[in-house]
Design a protein around this motif. Structure first.
Motif, PDB file in Angstrom:
ATOM      1  N   PHE A 300       1.053  -1.106  -0.130  1.00 18.66           N
ATOM      2  CA  PHE A 300       0.039   0.047   0.022  1.00 18.66           C
ATOM      3  C   PHE A 300       1.022   1.293   0.079  1.00 18.66           C
ATOM      4  CE2 PHE A 300      -2.442   3.532   2.290  1.00 18.66           C
ATOM      5  CZ  PHE A 300      -3.721   3.322   1.489  1.00 18.66           C
ATOM      6  N   ASN A 301       0.537   2.154  -1.030  1.00 22.91           N
ATOM      7  CA  ASN A 301       1.664   3.338  -0.933  1.00 22.91           C
ATOM      8  C   ASN A 301       0.427   4.581  -0.750  1.00 22.91           C
ATOM      9  OD1 ASN A 301       2.574   5.826  -1.859  1.00 22.91           O
ATOM     10  ND2 ASN A 301       3.828   4.620  -3.267  1.00 22.91           N
ATOM     11  N   VAL A 302       0.709   4.891   0.625  1.00 19.09           N
ATOM     12  CA  VAL A 302      -0.265   6.196   1.132  1.00 19.09           C
ATOM     13  C   VAL A 302      -0.352   7.213   0.129  1.00 19.09           C
ATOM     14  CG1 VAL A 302      -0.675   7.688   2.951  1.00 19.09           C
ATOM     15  CG2 VAL A 302       0.353   5.296   3.300  1.00 19.09           C
ATOM     16  N   ASN A 303       0.938   7.855  -0.515  1.00 19.42           N
ATOM     17  CA  ASN A 303       0.963   8.959  -1.349  1.00 19.42           C
ATOM     18  C   ASN A 303      -0.003   8.724  -2.615  1.00 19.42           C
ATOM     19  OD1 ASN A 303       2.611  10.606   0.481  1.00 19.42           O
ATOM     20  ND2 ASN A 303       4.583   9.367  -0.527  1.00 19.42           N
ATOM     21  N   ILE A 335      -6.155  -1.380   6.264  1.00 20.82           N
ATOM     22  CA  ILE A 335      -4.721  -1.020   5.959  1.00 20.82           C
ATOM     23  C   ILE A 335      -3.880  -1.538   7.016  1.00 20.82           C
ATOM     24  CG2 ILE A 335      -2.971   0.726   5.429  1.00 20.82           C
ATOM     25  CD1 ILE A 335      -5.096   2.248   4.299  1.00 20.82           C
ATOM     26  N   ILE A 336      -2.946  -2.550   6.831  1.00 24.24           N
ATOM     27  CA  ILE A 336      -2.165  -3.015   8.171  1.00 24.24           C
ATOM     28  C   ILE A 336      -0.920  -2.995   7.749  1.00 24.24           C
ATOM     29  CG2 ILE A 336      -1.748  -5.056   9.698  1.00 24.24           C
ATOM     30  CD1 ILE A 336      -4.641  -5.998   9.172  1.00 24.24           C
ATOM     31  N   ASP A 337      -0.016  -2.311   8.500  1.00 24.16           N
ATOM     32  CA  ASP A 337       1.696  -2.399   8.044  1.00 24.16           C
ATOM     33  C   ASP A 337       1.998  -1.784   6.667  1.00 24.16           C
ATOM     34  OD1 ASP A 337       1.933  -2.773  10.976  1.00 24.16           O
ATOM     35  OD2 ASP A 337       2.006  -4.962  10.555  1.00 24.16           O
ATOM     36  N   ASN A 338       1.214  -0.798   6.004  1.00 24.81           N
ATOM     37  CA  ASN A 338       1.545  -0.704   4.671  1.00 24.81           C
ATOM     38  C   ASN A 338       1.199  -1.739   3.835  1.00 24.81           C
ATOM     39  OD1 ASN A 338       2.619   1.816   5.146  1.00 24.81           O
ATOM     40  ND2 ASN A 338       4.607   0.765   5.584  1.00 24.81           N
TER      41      ASN A 338
END
Length: 349
Positions: A300-303, A335-338
């Motif tokens: 998972f990319n937050v940006n 979402i868990i640990d990216n």
């Protein structure tokens, strides 16, 4: 309430059922009064006269008085018309009985009773109201059943229409994304572009021709997902890693078509940023032949999630699940640990 009644009167009971009802009702009364007086000739004559009047008054009430006055909330005029019609019926019934049947106008009464006496008027009027009320109740019950079935059919049609609309949203949504990928490759003059066109044509065949039914084999849907993953690999190469695991027997499981693809698309939306690698794990499990469990996990990319527009995919799936399964499904996204995690549970039908 008046609107409901008005709708029900648009339904007409087939003529044969009217015929069967009156014949049956006539036979019951003929046998009843014939046995009561031990005079079946008298019973036949009197019932022929009275049933003719019953039928006239009943249909006049159902098909004229109610639509013209009750449905238009003209209750005063309705009561006046009902009283006038009952008066006419009483006079006609009395005179015809005296003329064609017997001078003994009310043989079942105790003591000698004359026509147009208060007791006779009340007895005849109550008898006519009873017949009218019975037939009107049957008509309203029949119309209510018809209206209920029609409403259920309309509800199902509405659900099917909305499901078709939601499914149609997925197809252009998917092709739009794929064509963007193809555009990207053609700008770079990539040798992969022809392979993308071929793979896209295979997927288009599946979407346009193979998913017209409300249910499709889960294996076919998995093959479709694999084709989509191959498209992404053609674009990103070794940066895309994926694994599909299957637990239990899924050969005979059917699911709504194109139900799972938005989750896969969502994984790439969240997992890619400036050609970053995407790692995707997908699992299908048949839980005791009662429940299909689908899970997907990707980096998972937050940006990326903040910058990209909110798509229609996941919300589309939620709405389809509500329409198809009501409260018999479970969908969790977190979402868990990216890592972005999806867990979907639907009943096996």
């Amino acid at each position: 309430m008046s609107n409901w009644i008005q709708k029900t009167y648009s339904y007409q009971i087939p003529v044969k059922y009217h015929f069967f009802f009156w014949i049956g009702y006539f036979i019951v009364n003929f046998v009843r009064w014939g046995s009561y007086f031990d005079d079946y000739v008298y019973s036949l004559k009197s019932n022929l006269v009275e049933f003719t009047i019953h039928i006239f008054l009943t249909y006049f009430h159902i098909y004229y008085l109610i639509p013209k006055f009750v449905l238009k909330r003209k209750f005063t005029l309705y009561f006046i018309a009902a009283i006038v019609s009952l008066t006419v019926v009483y006079v006609a019934r009395t005179e015809l009985n005296l003329l064609l049947v017997s001078s003994n106008i009310w043989p079942e009464a105790i003591g000698a009773q004359k026509a147009y006496s208060f007791n006779h008027i009340v007895a005849v009027t109550i008898g006519e109201i009873y017949v009218v009320a019975l037939v009107t109740a049957i008509k309203l019950t029949s119309d209510w059943i018809y209206e209920r079935k029609k409403n259920e059919s309309l509800k199902q049609l509405q659900l099917q229409t909305e499901l078709k609309y939601l499914k149609s949203q997925i197809q252009p949504h998917f092709f739009f994304n794929t064509l963007n990928n193809l555009y990207y490759l053609t700008i770079e003059k990539s040798e992969k572009a022809p392979d993308v066109v071929l793979k896209l044509s295979e997927i288009m065949q599946y979407v346009l021709y193979d998913v017209k039914e409300p249910k499709i084999g889960l294996l076919n849907e998995i093959n479709y997902i694999q084709s989509y993953l191959e498209l992404e690999r053609l674009r990103h190469g070794d940066k895309i890693t994926s694994e599909i695991q299957i637990k239990g027997n899924i050969d005979d499981i059917d699911i709504p078509p194109l139900l799972l693809l938005p989750f896969i698309e969502n994984c790439f939306k969240h997992g890619s940023k400036n050609n970053d690698a995407v790692s995707l794990d997908i699992q299908f499990e048949n839980a005791k032949d009662e429940q299909l469990i689908f899970s997907a996990t990707n980096n998972f990319n937050v940006n990326t999630s903040k910058e990209k527009k909110h798509g229609i995919g996941i919300e589309n799936v939620r709405r389809r699940l509500e329409l198809l399964y009501e409260n018999r499904y479970s969908l969790e996204t977190k979402i868990i640990d990216n890592t972005f995690n999806v867990l979907l549970k639907i009943p096996i039908l």
